[in-house]
Every structure is written in C-alpha cells, then in structure tokens.
Design an enzyme around this catalytic site. Structure first.
Site, PDB file in Angstrom:
ATOM      1  N   HIS A   1     -13.264   6.167   2.746  1.00 39.18           N
ATOM      2  CA  HIS A   1     -12.902   6.062   1.339  1.00 39.18           C
ATOM      3  C   HIS A   1     -13.878   6.830   0.455  1.00 39.18           C
ATOM      4  CE1 HIS A   1     -10.333   2.701   2.639  1.00 39.18           C
ATOM      5  NE2 HIS A   1      -9.690   2.886   1.514  1.00 39.18           N
TER       6      HIS A   1
ATOM      7  N   GLU B   1       2.205   9.194   2.572  1.00 39.55           N
ATOM      8  CA  GLU B   1       1.661  10.248   1.706  1.00 39.55           C
ATOM      9  C   GLU B   1       2.306  11.604   1.908  1.00 39.55           C
ATOM     10  OE1 GLU B   1      -0.193   7.974   2.931  1.00 39.55           O
ATOM     11  OE2 GLU B   1      -1.341   7.169   1.258  1.00 39.55           O
TER      12      GLU B   1
END
Lengths: 430, 408
Positions: free
Chosen positions: B213, B144
């Site tokens: 998440h 990322e």
C-alpha cells in the site's frame, strides 16, 4: 455430456483425456448439434422449428420465438429475402477474398509483422455485423480485418493500413492488429487478447449513460465484442461479464470459438470447454450456435442485439467456428489434424450460403459469380490504391501521440515543444 | 515558514494507524544515525502540540500560511491573493474541483471502488453519488483492469471519466489497460479516438501501511507514451490540477498522496486551473535548486527552514508535472543557482528523480557547477515497522546534509 466438442477431437491428440481409445476412433461429424442449413433435407424441418442446438442445462436462451416475430417475407418459410441474401453473400465473399489477398501480399513482401486471417469464420462477422446500425460499435481482437470490412470500412482503407501507408484507416500507425474507424464505430483491433473486452464494455456503458444521464432517450446503441476461445480463460472476460450483466449494458459478447489458440487446443486449456454455459453463471443468457452457418448466426444475433437494444442487458453467444488457415501467416499450422480441417472445410460458410440461395431460388449461379467478380475487382483496386499511396512521412511521427500536443511539455526555451518547428517535421526531441 | 501537518487518512478503515505512531517514532533514536535531529522536530512532521488525533473532526491542524507558498500566477485565473477565498482540506479541494467539473460538463463521470455510496476511501467523492446519481458516480466491482478499461472505452466513445484507484498500487492490476489502451490508442487509431480520461488515486508511503500500500507508481508509468502525469501537493494545486486534468483531452494520471489529504489551505473562490505542464515555484532562492514533488515538498520545506537558519538560500520548486517535465522553470533555476538537488519519494532505481537527473544533465550540463544529487527512497519494499519505514524515505535532515555538501 453430449457435446459437439467431443466429436471434433481428433485421433492424433497426444493427451486425450476423454477416452483412452479415442486415438483409434474415426472423427465423428456432429449430428446431434446443429443441423447444417445447407442440407435441403433438413431445411423445411428447420424453418418450422428452429433448433439452434439448444442445450438442456441452464437457462439457455430460447431463440425459436424469434422466427415467429420476424417480418413477413414473400416466402414465409425462408429466413432471408433475396436482397438480404445477396448482402450476406457479398460481405462474406469480400471477407474471404480480402484475406486471401492479404496472404498473397504478405508473401510478396507488401506487409509485415503479425497478420491473422479470418478465413472460415466469415459467417460470424457477417451474421452479426450486418444487423448493426452505423452508430453501433464493434470491438475485435487482432483478427479484425473482416470485422472492419463488415462494419463498412472501405477495403482500400484496410489494405492501405496493412501496407503501412498514410492513407490507411489508422494512417499506417496501427497495422493489422489495430483497425479503428471512428466513422464506422470500429473501436479496435487489440493485440493482447482480452484487453478489448473492457473497452467494449465501456462503449456499452456510454450508450447506457447517454440514455439515462444525458437523457438522449433514443440512444440504443449496441456494442459487439468479438473474441476467441483462448480469451475465455482470461480474467478480463469474466470481469466484464460480471459488470455488463450487473448494469445491464447493451453489449453482446461473441465468442468465436475456433477451437485453437495458436497451438493450444481449447480442450487442453479449459476445464469446462462449453463457453456458453458461463453466461448464466453471471446472470445472462448463454447461447451456442453453429458459427459456420451465417443464417443461424444471424437469427441468434438478431435476438441478442434486440435484447441489448431493449435494455435487457448482455448476451453471451458462442459461435462454433473454424479458421481455415493458421493462427497467423507465420504459423506453420502443424498441430491441427487434417481430418478436422477437412471436416470444417466441408462446412464452408460461403459455399453453404451459396447453396441455400440457389436452392431456394433467391439467386442464380450467374448473379453470384458476378458478385465474386465485383469483389475481385474491388480488391484489385484496393491493392492498387494501397500500392500507390504514399508512405507516412517523418513529419507524421509525433502528430497523434497526444490529442492535445501540449502534453509534450514545455521546452528549455519556455515554449511548448509542439510549437517547435522541428516538431511538425518529426525531428523534434521529445 | 509554513508549518506542515501530516494528517492521517480520513478513512480509518484503510489506514490502520496506531494513535501514538508519532510518539513511537520520536522515541526511537538509533545511535548509528549519521545525522542529528533537531530538538522539537520529529523526523517528518511539525505538529502543533505533539499529539495526533485519529478522529477527523477533532483533528488539530496548523494552517498553511499562503504567503510562504508562492504559487505561480496561472494564465487562466487570478492569483490566490486577490480574494479572501475559503479554507478547506486537500481532499475537500479535490472534491470541490471534481464537483465543479461535473456540474460544468454532464459527460464527466466517476468510476471506482467505493466512490459512490461510501464516498471514496479518502472521501474525495463524498456526497457526489447523492447529487449526481449512481450511474455518474459508479461503484465498481473489484476489477481494476476491467473498470479502467471500461473507463477508457467510455472515454473513446464520448464520456470524460475519472477513474479512481483506491490506492495507486491497485492500478498495477490495470497496467495492461493503462499502458496499451490509455497511452497508445490515440496513436494506433491514427488520431481517430481521443481518451480524455483522468486516472487518480492516493499513493506514496503512508504511516505503516505496509509494502504493497506504499508504492510509487509514477516510476512505473512514466515510460508509457501518450499519457501525462501530475502530482498534487497543496489544496490549491490539487483543485487546479484536478480541474485541468478533467478538461484536458489527453489521458492524465493524477497522483495524490495518502498523507496529504488533510492539509488545510485557503484557496480562491473563483474558478481556476493549474497548468498541467508547469512546475510551481515554492520558494525562490539563489544557492541551490531543490526539485521535488508531492509529500517530499514538505520534507524539503522543513529542511529549508533549517537551511535558512544556517545561512543558505535554497530555491524550492515543486515540479508538479512528472511527465512531461517543465524544463523551462527547472532550466531557469539551474541557470541561476548551478546546483541541483532532487528530493523524491520514488525508489532509487528508475524513479522520477532518475529521469529528471538525465533530463537536466542532457539539457543544462553546462550550467552545473556540481553533479546533480538525487535523494530517493531506498530500493526496499516499504517495511511495516515505523522505524524502518522512516529510514526508507528521505528525511529532512538528509536534505540539509545534502545541501551542505552540495554547496561546499
């Protein structure tokens, strides 16, 4: 394994793990590695078989082919023409003199903060950047003054930036660690190590995108990413090696291995200190070169850049170099062994090139001294310019936060905040 | 009132939801609960028939009634009621907006994990790689920080990338690039380089996705100078904000919500954008201003149903622009109602609600008849267990209670 690094370990290292008796060993000057070009003894041998410290392991790039391909020069045994030589010399002298002037100005209180000087590493910057076109990009770290200068940013603009004046290349808003120039494609200047490498990868991606998606068939812009040995233990480095090799991006990763990350010796921080070997692990050539010799760096750079231009992908080039000063002007530089410093001071790249030019009748003492003088004058002019330039006014405060100042939002009165007259004064509440 | 559907994530792989999750929620009634639950309504969702089908094709949805969502007329386009338009789901609206912008400008490209061949973990980039090629819709390795940085470098050198975080939480790994480079480089370069990047992805609390998440990154990113943050909540504003974000010269972070991707709405056929800096008036009212965004908008509207039945008239504003706040729309509302309730999904500490409370107090203190009430999620890592997860997030009943207390 035979390594230039083991030879440069110095006796005072307290946690030397290579050999328990190394504390008593005198510092060995590496001879097996890169023969120093300045030595005339080795000159002729070198030009016929350019031994750039090729390592037997791995798929290290063979550079000697380059020499056969280069354009014919009046004197076939030399690596550069007179013109090229003078360009290289002038650039390195500019870099050195600029950094020395920075130190002076810092201690006189003209610039503040963290200033990281490049003395001793000029061969890397000059060797690589002088081969680039205007549209090629350079990305660096906080030790970026000389990269900007080599790429063509005027000394005035860089000095003003360091003084924090509005005429600086970044309007005084960036400072020493953030040299940018859209005209010369210098894309930073980054304060955190490693954070510039993805940006460089992005610039290389744009070049490939332009060629393949936007169909600008002649777009072969190359990006150079400069960073140090400390960065080579950082995740972003490896992630970008992977992506660049995966997509064959036109980028060259240039490691300026000066053996020290502030006070952390490269050998104490790295499990396998031979950084160039990490290139083949990602599918790209890894080359090691003597970073104190501008001609050697230039030869390696030529091929790496040409490779990128041809679309064959990235190269990892490790330049063994050294910074003569501390990490920054605030660093007392107490950890490095004086013997190590003396060893590298003897390999001063500027002195070496000067010797080469004179011994090969490419130039004379007088001509080179004239260049020295020219640079001195240039720098005095740069300092004067910076001194006389205005400080940024308050009104500049909010101007570049957003490219589109609507980003400041809508105020309670219904108008965009950037339409508030106080905004242009720099006193608006945002 | 608009019926809302809280759909499951389109990619079953990511959101491993038990098919009876709603039923299990409904069946657990803790007697210690301080608020009553109305019969027929679950804590979170009005379903058309009480079942949830995981198969996206067989999914039953209830159509959002356009009239109830009174969208503000945008300067750039006609209002949604001028033409019949076409019906689609929120993720399709995002896809449509993205595709239109990619057709319009060849410099627009997409980067992210599984955006290409896989079509995106929530299908927001479905079909784009086939249409535009693998370089324009780039499947990145799992890195990322580096691919966000690569997007930033590409943006600085002339492209207009849309970087997808597969889940917004993953962008924590990209914080170095987002904070230092995305937000600051325009400034530190003295304006020489612009960074027209869009960073988007689904965030928020889903259905038992676990703590990591279920994060709300808008609260972490809000302090970064130089970026804009917007949150979409309907197919209409999802497409509009996506397009506006791509066209903006500023770096924009677009927050989507994992549970809103299957909302259905009829949106206009013609080209339109939603202004990045403006809030959306969802329901005009007189008694109290309720400020919200993203998924909480639906909890608020659910609570509004109840409140209307009880005789209250709440004004509901979807703030949409998380940074900067649209203080004009918000201010006008405060001046009218004199009472403010903020309903958000961020945690209590340091969330968007906290900043909004401060902003309103600073600017409109004189207009307030009561202290601002801010309902946020608990400062708890989102638990896996459904019952606990429910309690960490603001539920409609809490909103009803808060309004009742506020309006005393």
């Amino acid at each position: 394994m035979a390594s230039a690094f083991s030879a440069t370990k110095f006796a005072a290292h307290p946690f030397n793990t290579i050999s328990p008796t190394s504390q008593n060993k005198p510092l060995k000057i590496p001879t097996a590695a890169s023969p120093f070009l300045g030595s005339t003894r080795k000159l002729l041998r070198l030009t016929s078989q350019l031994n750039l410290s090729r390592r037997s392991s791995g798929s290290v790039f063979a550079v000697s082919d380059v020499v056969k391909e280069k354009k014919p020069t009046p004197t076939p045994s030399l690596l550069i023409t007179k013109g090229e030589g003078l360009v290289l010399y002038e650039d390195m002298v500019l870099g050195r003199a600029f950094e020395d002037m920075c130190a002076q100005m810092y201690y006189r209180g003209k610039m503040f903060g963290f200033v990281h000087l490049y003395n001793g590493q000029e061969a890397v910057s000059t060797g690589f950047i002088k081969l680039l076109k205007q549209q090629d990009s350079v990305v660096s770290t906080y030790r970026d003054h000389v990269h900007a200068l080599s790429k063509g940013v005027p000394a005035r603009a860089v000095m003003s930036e360091l003084f924090g004046k509005t005429t600086g290349c970044c309007r005084g808003q960036g400072g020493s660690m953030h040299m940018f120039s859209s005209e010369h494609n210098v894309i930073g200047g980054f304060a955190f190590i490693g954070e510039g490498i993805p940006v460089a990868t992005g610039a290389a991606f744009t070049s490939k995108y332009k060629r393949e998606v936007l169909k600008e068939a002649d777009c072969d812009h190359v990006t150079l990413a400069f960073f140090g040995d400390g960065t080579c233990n950082n995740g972003q480095f490896y992630e970008c090696l992977n992506m660049a090799a995966l997509w064959k991006l036109p980028i060259v990763f240039v490691v300026e291995n000066n053996l020290w990350a502030i006070g952390m010796s490269h050998l104490r921080a790295t499990s396998d200190p031979e950084i160039y070997k990490k290139g083949p692990a990602f599918g790209m050539p890894g080359v090691h070169v003597d970073g104190m010799d501008v001609l050697k760096v230039r030869e390696v750079a030529k091929e790496a850049i040409a490779r990128a231009r041809r679309g064959e992908g990235p190269t990892l080039v490790e330049c063994e170099t050294y910074r003569f000063r501390g990490h920054s002007l605030a660093d007392p530089d107490e950890l490095r062994d004086p013997a190590e410093k003396a060893h590298y001071a003897a390999r001063d790249p500027i002195a070496a090139l000067k010797k080469y030019l004179i011994e090969n009748n490419l130039s004379g003492e007088a001509e080179l001294k004239a260049i020295d003088k020219k640079i001195d004058e240039l720098l005095e002019d740069a300092v004067e310019f910076a001194d006389e330039s205005p400080l940024p006014p308050r009104s500049q405060l909010l101007e570049n936060v957003f490219a589109d100042p609507k980003g400041f939002g809508i105020g309670p009165d219904g108008r965009y905040r950037c339409e508030d007259p106080k905004f242009t004064e720099g006193t608006a509440h945002v | 009132m608009a019926a809302i559907f809280q759909g499951v994530g389109a990619a079953a792989a990511l959101s491993s939801l038990p098919s009876n999750s709603f039923d299990s929620n409904k069946s657990v009634f803790s007697p210690r609960r301080s608020f009553s639950v109305r019969k027929g309504a679950s804590f979170a969702v009005v379903r058309s028939d009480g079942t949830v089908n995981l198969n996206p094709k067989g999914r039953r949805t209830q159509q959002l009634i356009p009239n109830a969502v009174a969208t503000k007329a945008d300067s750039a386009a006609a209002s949604s009621s001028s033409k019949p338009g076409h019906e689609l789901l929120l993720f399709e609206a995002l896809l449509e907006g993205l595709e239109e912008e990619m057709e319009r400008d060849p410099r627009v490209c997409v980067m992210g994990e599984d955006v290409g061949h896989y079509g995106g973990s929530y299908k927001v980039t479905k079909g784009l790689a086939k249409k535009f090629g693998d370089l324009r819709v780039l499947d990145t390795p799992i890195a990322e920080n580096s691919f966000t940085g690569m997007g930033i470098g590409a943006a600085m050198t002339g492209l207009r990338p849309v970087v997808e975080g597969m889940n917004m939480g993953f962008l924590l790994l990209a914080f170095n690039q987002i904070s230092n480079n995305c937000g600051m480089l325009h400034y530190t370069s003295g304006g020489q380089f612009t960074i027209p990047i869009v960073i988007r992805g689904p965030g928020g609390v889903g259905r038992q996705l676990g703590a990591e998440h279920s994060q709300r990154l808008e609260s972490y990113f809000q302090s970064i100078p130089g970026i804009q943050m917007v949150a979409c909540s309907t197919p209409y504003n999802a497409k509009g904000l996506m397009k506006a974000a791509i066209r903006s010269e500023n770096p924009v972070i677009l927050f989507e919500h994992v549970l809103l991707y299957n909302l259905k709405e009829r949106i206009p056929d013609e080209d339109y954008i939603c202004n990045l800096e403006e809030a959306e008036m969802v329901r005009p009212g007189e008694h109290v201003t309720i400020l919200t965004y993203s998924r909480m908008r639906y909890h608020v509207m659910q609570a509004a149903k109840t409140l209307v039945n009880k005789g209250y008239d709440p004004e509901v504003i979807d703030i949409r622009s998380l940074k900067p706040f649209d203080l004009y729309t918000i201010g006008n509302s405060v001046k009218k109602t004199h009472r403010v309730l903020i309903v958000e999904e961020c945690m209590r500490t340091g969330g968007i609600g906290a900043s909004l409370t401060a902003a309103i107090t600073e600017n409109f203190n004189d207009y307030l008849d009561a202290p601002i009430v801010c309902l946020s999620s608990q400062d708890v890592p989102t638990p896996y267990a459904g019952t606990l997860e429910e309690v960490t997030v603001v539920q409609p009943a809490q909103i009803v209670t808060a309004v009742e207390q506020l309006c005393q």
